[in-house]
Motif scaffolding. Sequence first.
Motif, PDB file in Angstrom:
ATOM      1  N   GLU B 291       1.089  -1.094  -0.521  1.00 39.15           N
ATOM      2  CA  GLU B 291       0.148  -0.238  -0.351  1.00 39.15           C
ATOM      3  C   GLU B 291       1.109   1.138  -0.001  1.00 39.15           C
ATOM      4  O   GLU B 291       0.197   2.014  -0.843  1.00 39.15           O
ATOM      5  CB  GLU B 291      -1.035  -0.462   0.905  1.00 39.15           C
ATOM      6  CG  GLU B 291      -1.893   0.473   1.016  1.00 39.15           C
ATOM      7  CD  GLU B 291      -2.886   0.572   2.375  1.00 39.15           C
ATOM      8  OE1 GLU B 291      -2.393   0.268   3.300  1.00 39.15           O
ATOM      9  OE2 GLU B 291      -4.113  -0.245   2.626  1.00 39.15           O
ATOM     10  N   ASP B 310       4.374 -13.393  -6.630  1.00 42.19           N
ATOM     11  CA  ASP B 310       3.227 -12.936  -6.136  1.00 42.19           C
ATOM     12  C   ASP B 310       1.681 -12.526  -7.078  1.00 42.19           C
ATOM     13  O   ASP B 310       1.801 -11.218  -7.463  1.00 42.19           O
ATOM     14  CB  ASP B 310       3.016 -12.505  -4.725  1.00 42.19           C
ATOM     15  CG  ASP B 310       2.009 -12.932  -4.172  1.00 42.19           C
ATOM     16  OD1 ASP B 310       0.599 -12.949  -4.616  1.00 42.19           O
ATOM     17  OD2 ASP B 310       1.203 -12.715  -2.806  1.00 42.19           O
ATOM     18  N   LEU B 311       1.092 -13.604  -7.626  1.00 39.31           N
ATOM     19  CA  LEU B 311       0.160 -12.559  -8.338  1.00 39.31           C
ATOM     20  C   LEU B 311      -1.097 -12.170  -8.584  1.00 39.31           C
ATOM     21  O   LEU B 311      -1.094 -11.069  -8.939  1.00 39.31           O
ATOM     22  CB  LEU B 311      -0.235 -14.475  -9.727  1.00 39.31           C
ATOM     23  CG  LEU B 311       0.654 -14.674 -10.523  1.00 39.31           C
ATOM     24  CD1 LEU B 311       0.245 -16.134 -11.410  1.00 39.31           C
ATOM     25  CD2 LEU B 311       1.210 -14.315 -11.953  1.00 39.31           C
ATOM     26  N   SER B 312      -1.283 -12.365  -7.150  1.00 44.65           N
ATOM     27  CA  SER B 312      -3.038 -11.957  -6.328  1.00 44.65           C
ATOM     28  C   SER B 312      -1.754 -10.191  -6.376  1.00 44.65           C
ATOM     29  O   SER B 312      -2.907  -9.237  -6.294  1.00 44.65           O
ATOM     30  CB  SER B 312      -3.432 -12.894  -5.508  1.00 44.65           C
ATOM     31  OG  SER B 312      -2.349 -13.776  -4.782  1.00 44.65           O
ATOM     32  N   LEU B 313      -1.624 -10.466  -5.552  1.00 43.71           N
ATOM     33  CA  LEU B 313      -0.269  -8.711  -5.354  1.00 43.71           C
ATOM     34  C   LEU B 313      -0.057  -7.623  -6.509  1.00 43.71           C
ATOM     35  O   LEU B 313      -1.156  -6.599  -6.588  1.00 43.71           O
ATOM     36  CB  LEU B 313       0.845  -9.081  -4.638  1.00 43.71           C
ATOM     37  CG  LEU B 313       1.282  -9.029  -2.930  1.00 43.71           C
ATOM     38  CD1 LEU B 313       2.688  -8.916  -2.300  1.00 43.71           C
ATOM     39  CD2 LEU B 313       0.255  -7.676  -2.631  1.00 43.71           C
ATOM     40  N   ARG B 315      -1.845  -8.374  -9.373  1.00 46.51           N
ATOM     41  CA  ARG B 315      -2.666  -7.854 -10.107  1.00 46.51           C
ATOM     42  C   ARG B 315      -4.216  -6.634  -9.279  1.00 46.51           C
ATOM     43  O   ARG B 315      -4.500  -6.467  -9.678  1.00 46.51           O
ATOM     44  CB  ARG B 315      -4.160  -9.082  -9.708  1.00 46.51           C
ATOM     45  CG  ARG B 315      -5.410  -8.697 -10.248  1.00 46.51           C
ATOM     46  CD  ARG B 315      -6.449  -9.852  -9.993  1.00 46.51           C
ATOM     47  NE  ARG B 315      -7.999  -9.768 -10.162  1.00 46.51           N
ATOM     48  CZ  ARG B 315      -8.405  -9.418  -9.388  1.00 46.51           C
ATOM     49  NH1 ARG B 315      -8.212  -9.787  -7.796  1.00 46.51           N
ATOM     50  NH2 ARG B 315     -10.049  -9.712  -9.049  1.00 46.51           N
ATOM     51  N   ARG B 316      -3.467  -7.007  -7.741  1.00 49.32           N
ATOM     52  CA  ARG B 316      -4.336  -5.426  -7.137  1.00 49.32           C
ATOM     53  C   ARG B 316      -2.957  -4.255  -7.401  1.00 49.32           C
ATOM     54  O   ARG B 316      -4.091  -3.250  -7.051  1.00 49.32           O
ATOM     55  CB  ARG B 316      -3.861  -5.790  -5.625  1.00 49.32           C
ATOM     56  CG  ARG B 316      -5.490  -6.750  -5.277  1.00 49.32           C
ATOM     57  CD  ARG B 316      -5.596  -6.139  -3.484  1.00 49.32           C
ATOM     58  NE  ARG B 316      -6.588  -6.967  -3.497  1.00 49.32           N
ATOM     59  CZ  ARG B 316      -7.417  -5.884  -2.837  1.00 49.32           C
ATOM     60  NH1 ARG B 316      -6.885  -4.892  -3.100  1.00 49.32           N
ATOM     61  NH2 ARG B 316      -8.270  -6.344  -2.679  1.00 49.32           N
ATOM     62  N   ARG B 336      -6.281  -6.377 -16.106  1.00 50.92           N
ATOM     63  CA  ARG B 336      -7.283  -6.682 -15.959  1.00 50.92           C
ATOM     64  C   ARG B 336      -7.168  -7.715 -17.045  1.00 50.92           C
ATOM     65  O   ARG B 336      -8.308  -8.632 -16.882  1.00 50.92           O
ATOM     66  CB  ARG B 336      -7.309  -5.831 -16.788  1.00 50.92           C
ATOM     67  CG  ARG B 336      -9.040  -4.972 -14.627  1.00 50.92           C
ATOM     68  CD  ARG B 336      -9.477  -3.369 -15.321  1.00 50.92           C
ATOM     69  NE  ARG B 336      -9.294  -2.555 -14.114  1.00 50.92           N
ATOM     70  CZ  ARG B 336     -10.257  -2.988 -12.822  1.00 50.92           C
ATOM     71  NH1 ARG B 336     -10.998  -3.773 -12.645  1.00 50.92           N
ATOM     72  NH2 ARG B 336      -9.629  -2.146 -11.979  1.00 50.92           N
TER      73      ARG B 336
END
Lengths: 429, 432
Positions: B291, B310-313, B315-316, B336
Motif C-alpha cells: 500500500e 505473487d500474482l494476486s499482489l 493484480r492489485r 485486467r
Amino acid sequence: MNVKVDTDGTVAHQDDAGDVLLSVRNLRKYFPIKDGVLQNVVGHVKAVDGVSFDIRRGETVGLVGESGCGKSTLSGCVSGLTDPTGGSVHFNTRGRGSAHGPLDEGDRIDRMDRATFAKYRRNVQMVFQDNFASLNPRQLVVDIVGRPLRVHGIASGTALQEKVVELLEQVGLGRQHLYRYPHQFSGGQRQRISIARALALDPELIVLDEPTSALDVSVQAQILNLLNDLQAERHLAYLFITHDLSVVRHMADRTITMYLGKVVEEGPTQDLFETPEHPYTKVLLAAKPDLDDDPDVPIQTLAGSIPDPARPPSGCRFHTRCPVATSTCGWEIDDIVRELETREDLFDKLVGVDRKSDLEATLTFSDSAAAHAVWEAIRSDSVPETMRDAIETLDVRDGALMVRFAKPSAIELREVGTGHRAACILAGE
Amino acid sequence: MTSIETPTENPTRPAIARVQGLKVHFASKKGPVHAVDGVDFDIADGEMLGLVGETGCGKSVTGRAFLGLIPQPPARIAGGRILFRPRRREDTSEDTPEFRPCPTCKGADIVCATCNGSGYDTLDLLAVKPRTMRAIRGRRIAMIFQDPGKALNPILTIGDQLAEVFLQHASADLLADIGGTGDMGGLAAGAVGRAARQESGRLDGILSRVPPVRGHLRRLRAALEDRIAAALAETQISNPRRVIRSYPHELSGGMRQRVMIAQALACDPDLIIADEPTTALDVTIQAKIMELIKMLQEKRKTSVLYISHDLSLVRRTCDRVVVMYAGRVAEVGGVREVFAAPRHPYTRGLLDAIPRSGETRGVLASIPGTVPELVSPPPGCRFADRCVHVMPECTRVNPTLQPLTPDQSVSCFLAHPPAPGAAHKEPELQET
C-alpha cells in the motif's frame, strides 16, 4: 477411520474419542531470556502459552498465524523435537484399527516407556520448510530416504533399496534419482524427497511446517495435490502449518488461528473462512489478496506491530491492535507504557513504574509538567477511546500519575458454532 | 542512439525505459545458461509494471541489468539494450557528459515530441560508463531488494546509511541549504560526493575528509538529519529521529523494509526496481508495505518495475504485467486483460495453480513437467514440452511477442498462427 471427507471438503465428525490420534492439552513452551555475564534468566518468551487441540485420524488440521506466533514451536512440541515447559501431548500409539478408547495418561509422550515412545516416533514424521537445510547435502537420496528404515530396523540391503524406490515412485520420483545428491534437484523435487522420507515408516501423522512456502505456485500445486493423494491412499493425518490462508483453505478440514502463543479461533475450515468470529482471523483473511476479489477494494491492514512475546498483553492478547476492541478486553498498565514508548520526549522523563497489579500502578516522572502532559494525553484522542473507557481512576500529583484500570472480562475460547470456537468477547454476537 | 518512440499500446504514456532483446548468459560447467534470452518490454512513464514468473525465469536478472548489478563474469550480456530516458529535473549537477540533451530540441522544449519533454536523449544502460552508472544508481533508478536484513549494512546506523545517499547524489543541494560555502560550493559538493563514495562508513569520517566543509560540520549534519528524518517520515515510520540512531538489527522486518523504501526514494528517482519487496514479510505487513509503495508511486508519479511471483499482489497493485517463462516473455498486457483472459497457456496454467477462495479442496490444476534446462535450449517455444496445446511448429520455431489487442501481446502460435513457410527458418531478431 470414521472420518469421511465429503465432496465439499468438510469432515463428518463423529463424537468418538477413539478417533483422536493426537491430543494437546494446555501446552506451554517458554524460552528463557538470558542477560549479563552470568547469563541470569531475566524473563521468558512465552512462545506457546496454553494451547489445546485434537487431531483425528485422517484429517488435516491447518495452523495459521504470523511469524512469531508460536506455530513452529508448537510443531516442534507435537513431533517431540522440543520438550514443552508445561502441559501435555498425548498420542494414540495403538495403531490403526485398534480398539477405541480415549487417550489417557499412558499416552502422554513424556511418560511413555521406550518401546511405546519408539512407536510414537515412527508414527509422527515431519516435513520442514527449508528443503535444502533439511536434507543432508553429503548423503545420497537412497541414504536420506532409507535412513528411517535402517534406524528402525525395518529393511536393509536390497530390500531397503527396493523400498526406497517404491517410496520415490509414490512421490513422483524414480529409480534414476537414487544415487543423486540433494543439490542436484529442484526445490519441488527436494520437497518430494522430504515427503518420501517422512512416508518411509508409514506414519499416521505428518507435521508439515510450511512445506510449500519456498516453492513457486505451479510447483506448490503439484506438492499439494501429492499430499492430498497420499492422504486419500494412506489415511494420513496432517498438521499443516502455514501462513498462506488460501493453501489452508484448500487443504485443511479444520483450521486453528494462533496469535502470540495462544489459539484465538478454531473450527471447520469452511465455517472459519466464511464466518470468521475473531477479529484477528478476519484481518488475516482480509490482508491476503486473492485472485477473485475486487482489486479496487483496498486491502485491510492492521495497525501496530506484534507485541513483545516476553511481556504479552493481558486479557485478549490482540487488544492492542484490534480494530473492534472494547473497554473490557484487557487494558492494563503496560498499554500506557507502550503508548509512552511512541512518545520519546515523554518516555525519557519516565523515572519509575510502581505496580500494585497489572491494572493499578503509579508512574513517576522527573518533572510534574511531563506527568501532566501524560495525563492530558491519556484523556485525549491520542489513545484509543476504549482504553480511556477502561480507566477507572486517573490522578496526577506532582510528577506522579496514579492509574487504575477496570477489571477486564475473562476471555476464553468458547463455542460459537458446531466445533467452531473463538476467544473473543464479541464472538457469536 | 535510437530514441524511444511512443509505444503504440498507450499513446498517453510515453515509455521511460525500454528493454530490447536483452540476453544474459551465465557461464557454467555444462555451457552457457541462457538465463535471459531475448526479452522485450516497455516501462511507461509513471506506471507500475509487474514482472512475474517462477524461480529461475530470469526476472531478477532482468531487473538487476538495469543497474549494472550483474556480476560479469560469470554472466555475459550476450545482446540487447536497455534504453532509458531520464526525466527533466532542475538540479543537473549530477549529470555526466553521457547525459546528452535531446537531439531535436536540445533540452529546451518541454513539449518536444522526440524526448517527450524530458530534454534528454536516451541512454543505453548496458553501454554507459561506470561513472554514468554511478550517477544513475540511486539518483535516477533506485532498487528495493527482497531481504532488507541483508541489504542494509549491519554495522552502520540507519542515519549513516541514508546519509550516504544524500551525500553522493545531493551534496550540492545540501551545501546550498546550509549556505556559507560561498564560491567553492560546486567544488565542495564534488569533494563530498567523492568522499562518500570512497569512504563508505560513518558520516563524521566522510565529512572530515573534505576541508572546506569542516567548519560547517554541525550545520551540515543537522541539515542531513532533517532530510533523512523527512525521508523516513514519508514511509510512515512513526519515530524517525529514533530510527536514525538505530542499527538494522534493532528494527522489525517491516520497519527495515520501510527504511529500504526511504533509501530508494531519497533522491526522488525516475524509476524504482522493486525486487520481491514483500516476500520476506508477513501477510499483514506485506499488505501495508505494498500500500505504501503504491501510494508513494502515485504521489510522485514514479515508474516502478515490480518483480514478484505473487500474482494476486501484482493484480492489485500494477497497471500492466509482463509474464516471463524460462528467460523469455510469454505475455504482456494490462492487468485486467491478462488476469481476466490470459492468452498464453503458461499464464493460464500459472493462474489455475493458485488455490482460490471460491473452491475448497479438490485437485489443483498444476502444470505438468518442470522448467526446461537453459543450457543450449532447443529451438522453438520454451514452454512447448509442458504445453497442452503443443503443435508441430512449437518445437521448431520460436513464437515472437505479437500484439493481440492494443492492450495485450502474447508469444504463442495459438494466438498468432505461424505464416506458411516460416516454419523452416528461425525468425529474425526484432532489432529496430
